[in-house]
Scaffold this active site. Structure first.
Site, PDB file in Angstrom:
ATOM      1  N   PHE A  68       0.196 -21.243   9.293  1.00 38.44           N
ATOM      2  CA  PHE A  68      -0.590 -19.889  10.535  1.00 38.44           C
ATOM      3  C   PHE A  68      -1.963 -19.845  10.356  1.00 38.44           C
ATOM      4  CE2 PHE A  68       0.086 -15.692  12.844  1.00 38.44           C
ATOM      5  CZ  PHE A  68       0.584 -16.302  14.057  1.00 38.44           C
TER       6      PHE A  68
ATOM      7  N   ALA B 288      -6.379 -21.246  12.350  1.00 44.55           N
ATOM      8  CA  ALA B 288      -6.967 -21.056  13.623  1.00 44.55           C
ATOM      9  C   ALA B 288      -5.806 -21.597  14.789  1.00 44.55           C
ATOM     10  CB  ALA B 288      -7.649 -22.116  13.311  1.00 44.55           C
TER      11      ALA B 288
ATOM     12  N   THR C 105       0.080 -27.402   9.295  1.00 40.25           N
ATOM     13  CA  THR C 105      -0.400 -26.697   8.455  1.00 40.25           C
ATOM     14  C   THR C 105      -1.704 -27.897   8.427  1.00 40.25           C
ATOM     15  OG1 THR C 105       1.247 -28.702   6.879  1.00 40.25           O
ATOM     16  CG2 THR C 105       1.881 -26.858   7.794  1.00 40.25           C
TER      17      THR C 105
ATOM     18  N   LYS D  62      -3.094 -34.624  11.590  1.00 40.03           N
ATOM     19  CA  LYS D  62      -3.595 -35.643  11.702  1.00 40.03           C
ATOM     20  C   LYS D  62      -2.630 -36.317  10.052  1.00 40.03           C
ATOM     21  CE  LYS D  62      -6.858 -34.419  12.198  1.00 40.03           C
ATOM     22  NZ  LYS D  62      -8.551 -33.374  12.627  1.00 40.03           N
TER      23      LYS D  62
ATOM     24  N   LYS E 128      -7.415 -40.903  14.303  1.00 36.25           N
ATOM     25  CA  LYS E 128      -6.618 -40.569  15.503  1.00 36.25           C
ATOM     26  C   LYS E 128      -7.213 -42.208  15.845  1.00 36.25           C
ATOM     27  CE  LYS E 128      -9.741 -36.087  15.280  1.00 36.25           C
ATOM     28  NZ  LYS E 128     -11.295 -35.532  15.082  1.00 36.25           N
TER      29      LYS E 128
ATOM     30  N   GLY F 112     -11.447 -26.721  17.756  1.00 35.10           N
ATOM     31  CA  GLY F 112     -11.175 -25.348  18.711  1.00 35.10           C
ATOM     32  C   GLY F 112      -9.549 -25.509  17.798  1.00 35.10           C
TER      33      GLY F 112
HETATM   34  N1  LIG Z   1      -8.698 -26.847  14.409  1.00 29.99           N
HETATM   35  C1  LIG Z   1      -9.030 -27.669  14.838  1.00 29.99           C
HETATM   36  O1  LIG Z   1      -9.913 -27.863  15.531  1.00 29.99           O
HETATM   37  C2  LIG Z   1      -7.455 -28.616  14.994  1.00 29.99           C
HETATM   38  C3  LIG Z   1      -7.574 -29.503  15.491  1.00 29.99           C
HETATM   39  C4  LIG Z   1      -7.655 -30.775  16.027  1.00 29.99           C
HETATM   40  C5  LIG Z   1      -6.132 -30.509  15.083  1.00 29.99           C
HETATM   41  N2  LIG Z   1      -5.871 -29.771  13.827  1.00 29.99           N
HETATM   42  C6  LIG Z   1      -5.096 -30.300  12.844  1.00 29.99           C
HETATM   43  O2  LIG Z   1      -4.284 -29.006  12.885  1.00 29.99           O
HETATM   44  C7  LIG Z   1      -4.225 -28.273  11.687  1.00 29.99           C
HETATM   45  C8  LIG Z   1      -4.130 -27.127  11.413  1.00 29.99           C
HETATM   46  O3  LIG Z   1      -5.299 -26.828  11.658  1.00 29.99           O
HETATM   47  P1  LIG Z   1      -6.313 -25.598  11.411  1.00 29.99           P
HETATM   48  O4  LIG Z   1      -7.549 -25.491  12.139  1.00 29.99           O
HETATM   49  O5  LIG Z   1      -5.052 -24.544  11.598  1.00 29.99           O
HETATM   50  O6  LIG Z   1      -6.261 -25.175   9.746  1.00 29.99           O
HETATM   51  P2  LIG Z   1      -6.383 -24.525   9.356  1.00 29.99           P
HETATM   52  O7  LIG Z   1      -7.517 -22.780  10.018  1.00 29.99           O
HETATM   53  O8  LIG Z   1      -7.305 -24.388   7.877  1.00 29.99           O
HETATM   54  O9  LIG Z   1      -4.654 -23.609   9.187  1.00 29.99           O
HETATM   55  C9  LIG Z   1      -3.670 -24.525   7.922  1.00 29.99           C
HETATM   56  C10 LIG Z   1      -2.731 -23.066   8.296  1.00 29.99           C
HETATM   57  O10 LIG Z   1      -1.463 -23.991   7.401  1.00 29.99           O
HETATM   58  C11 LIG Z   1      -0.951 -23.235   5.915  1.00 29.99           C
HETATM   59  N3  LIG Z   1      -0.361 -24.471   4.412  1.00 29.99           N
HETATM   60  C12 LIG Z   1      -1.400 -24.873   3.928  1.00 29.99           C
HETATM   61  N4  LIG Z   1      -0.442 -25.732   2.819  1.00 29.99           N
HETATM   62  C13 LIG Z   1       0.662 -25.318   3.234  1.00 29.99           C
HETATM   63  C14 LIG Z   1       2.285 -25.518   2.505  1.00 29.99           C
HETATM   64  N5  LIG Z   1       1.685 -25.782   1.837  1.00 29.99           N
HETATM   65  N6  LIG Z   1       3.063 -24.327   3.086  1.00 29.99           N
HETATM   66  C15 LIG Z   1       2.637 -24.198   4.573  1.00 29.99           C
HETATM   67  N7  LIG Z   1       1.961 -23.480   5.395  1.00 29.99           N
HETATM   68  C16 LIG Z   1       0.495 -24.210   4.312  1.00 29.99           C
HETATM   69  C17 LIG Z   1      -2.447 -22.999   5.908  1.00 29.99           C
HETATM   70  O11 LIG Z   1      -1.658 -21.394   4.825  1.00 29.99           O
HETATM   71  P3  LIG Z   1      -2.499 -19.951   4.909  1.00 29.99           P
HETATM   72  O12 LIG Z   1      -2.531 -19.236   5.647  1.00 29.99           O
HETATM   73  O13 LIG Z   1      -2.373 -19.305   3.458  1.00 29.99           O
HETATM   74  O14 LIG Z   1      -4.525 -20.759   4.259  1.00 29.99           O
HETATM   75  C18 LIG Z   1      -2.698 -22.473   7.155  1.00 29.99           C
HETATM   76  O15 LIG Z   1      -2.006 -21.492   7.595  1.00 29.99           O
HETATM   77  C19 LIG Z   1      -4.407 -29.514  10.887  1.00 29.99           C
HETATM   78  O16 LIG Z   1      -3.484 -30.820  10.735  1.00 29.99           O
HETATM   79  C20 LIG Z   1      -5.996 -29.715  11.769  1.00 29.99           C
HETATM   80  O17 LIG Z   1      -6.222 -31.216  10.855  1.00 29.99           O
HETATM   81  C21 LIG Z   1      -6.763 -29.052  14.218  1.00 29.99           C
END
Ligand SMILES: NC(=O)c1ccc[n+]([C@@H]2O[C@H](COP(=O)([O-])OP(=O)(O)OC[C@H]3O[C@@H](n4cnc5c(N)ncnc54)[C@H](OP(=O)(O)O)[C@@H]3O)[C@@H](O)[C@H]2O)c1
Length: 338
Positions: free
Chosen positions: A8, A10, A96, A125, A225, A317
């Site tokens: 939970f 971004a 996550t 990924k 990717k 994003g």
């Molecule tokens: N943001 C982007 O632009 C983007 C684009 C493409 C793909 N992605 C991928 O999408 C995924 C999410 O991205 P994001 O930007 O949302 O990342 P983020 O903001 O770092 O959020 C990651 C989430 O995973 C949770 N988490 C980590 N370890 C965990 C565990 N063991 N059990 C349960 N929850 C856990 C974190 O908990 P906490 O909240 O407690 O820290 C956080 O809520 C990632 O894999 C990222 O590589 C992101």
């Protein structure tokens, strides 16, 4: 559609905002009425099989930093697999953090969901880079949908473009820029004559690079990717270990200057052709459509009949990536209710 949401941050929070704010549009346009029944983050989880209140969920996370504090339904501590296995739901949305060493916790979350008969949508990924062939096979064996369009290009539909729009042509190769962080760094190093270190700290200050940028700089994020495109678009059963991966360590201001004199830019290029799959720095002519600046991504498909077709768009994003999750959820719903 009842959804379990693991992660939970971004992406997860933007997904909850879109579902909260655009509920009417989804019902009206697609007959799609999603309900989030369980959410986990690294510090806890909450469950309501009648559907969590998304406004309360977002406020709880903003105020307390964890969904464990959701009134009356939250619990502290990392959720175990029973959250996915035992909660009644149609779909797991796995968002996550990406982990390229062992894929966890995403890999176990996805396997558990598929084993317990749930469709999966993910933007993570790590599990795909390490075990995509096995996960695709498991989903197929279970006759479940497994979608991941946000993993490549965030909201820019690089995967859907190839699998839906170019499906009737034959794609012979793919190459392009798939990481906005390194592209921003290379653009700044060239345009502003700054060092990699300075360009990286600028990228971090603007929110374009994570606190730990290792996966971007070492080329692992681009490689993940490439693996996803290879498996999904080209049906080549590759994993991370099958790629030649070279990151940014050889880049220098001198190389960038020399390339510029020859009307070229140095770019981190991910590539798959008939014989190999790789990630490395290459000189690319200014006139090449994949030669895009800043945080943009560009992916060029070589096709048998349509020639080289290139799609360009932002590759990151939280909101953009959440929109890809919605796209996938609507697809999954369309397919399993057919
Ligand atoms: N943001 C982007 O632009 C983007 C684009 C493409 C793909 N992605 C991928 O999408 C995924 C999410 O991205 P994001 O930007 O949302 O990342 P983020 O903001 O770092 O959020 C990651 C989430 O995973 C949770 N988490 C980590 N370890 C965990 C565990 N063991 N059990 C349960 N929850 C856990 C974190 O908990 P906490 O909240 O407690 O820290 C956080 O809520 C990632 O894999 C990222 O590589 C992101």
């Amino acid at each position: 559609m009842r959804i379990i949401l693991t992660g939970f941050g971004a992406v997860g929070q933007n997904l909850a905002k879109i579902l909260r704010d655009e509920n009417e549009r989804f019902v009206h346009s697609y007959g799609f009425k999603p309900s989030i029944v369980a959410v986990s983050d690294s510090r806890g989880h909450c469950v309501d099989e009648n559907g969590l209140d998304l406004d309360r969920l977002l406020k709880t996370k903003a105020e307390h930093g964890t969904v464990a504090k959701y009134p009356g339904k939250g619990e502290k501590g990392q959720a175990d697999m029973s959250l996915i296995d035992e909660t009644e739901a149609e779909v797991l949305v796995e968002v996550t953090s990406s982990n390229f060493h062992d894929g966890e916790p995403g890999l176990s979350n996805i396997k558990t969901a598929l084993a317990s008969g749930k469709h999966v949508v993910t933007t993570n990924k790590g599990p795909l880079a390490l075990a995509m062939p096995a996960l695709l096979e498991l989903a197929e064996h279970k006759d479940l949908r497994f979608r991941f369009s946000g993993t490549v290009g965030a909201g820019t539909p690089f995967l859907d473009f190839a699998s839906k729009c170019l499906a009737r042509d034959s794609i012979t190769g793919v190459r392009g820029i798939l990481n906005g962080t390194t592209n921003y760094i290379l653009t700044r190093m060239e345009a502003g004559s700054v060092t990699l270190k300075k360009a990286l700290s600028e990228a971090q200050a603007k929110g374009y690079a994570e606190a730990d940028p290792t996966n971007d700089l070492e080329g692992l994020d681009t490689a993940a990717k490439v693996v996803i495109v290879a498996n999904w678009v080209l049906k080549r059963r590759l994993s991370l270990k099958d790629l030649e991966i070279k990151g940014m360590d050889k880049v220098s201001s001198e190389w960038l200057r020399k390339a510029k004199k020859n009307s070229k830019k140095v770019k981190l290029i991910g590539k798959i052709d008939q014989s190999q799959a790789s990630v490395k720095l290459e000189e690319v002519p200014f006139s090449d459509p994949v030669c895009v600046p800043g945080i943009m991504n560009a992916l060029s498909y070589s096709t048998l009949h349509s020639g080289q077709v290139t799609l360009i768009g932002p590759g990151a994003g939280g909101e953009q990536t959440a929109s890809a999750v919605i796209r996938d959820l609507i697809d999954v719903r369309g397919e399993y209710t057919e």
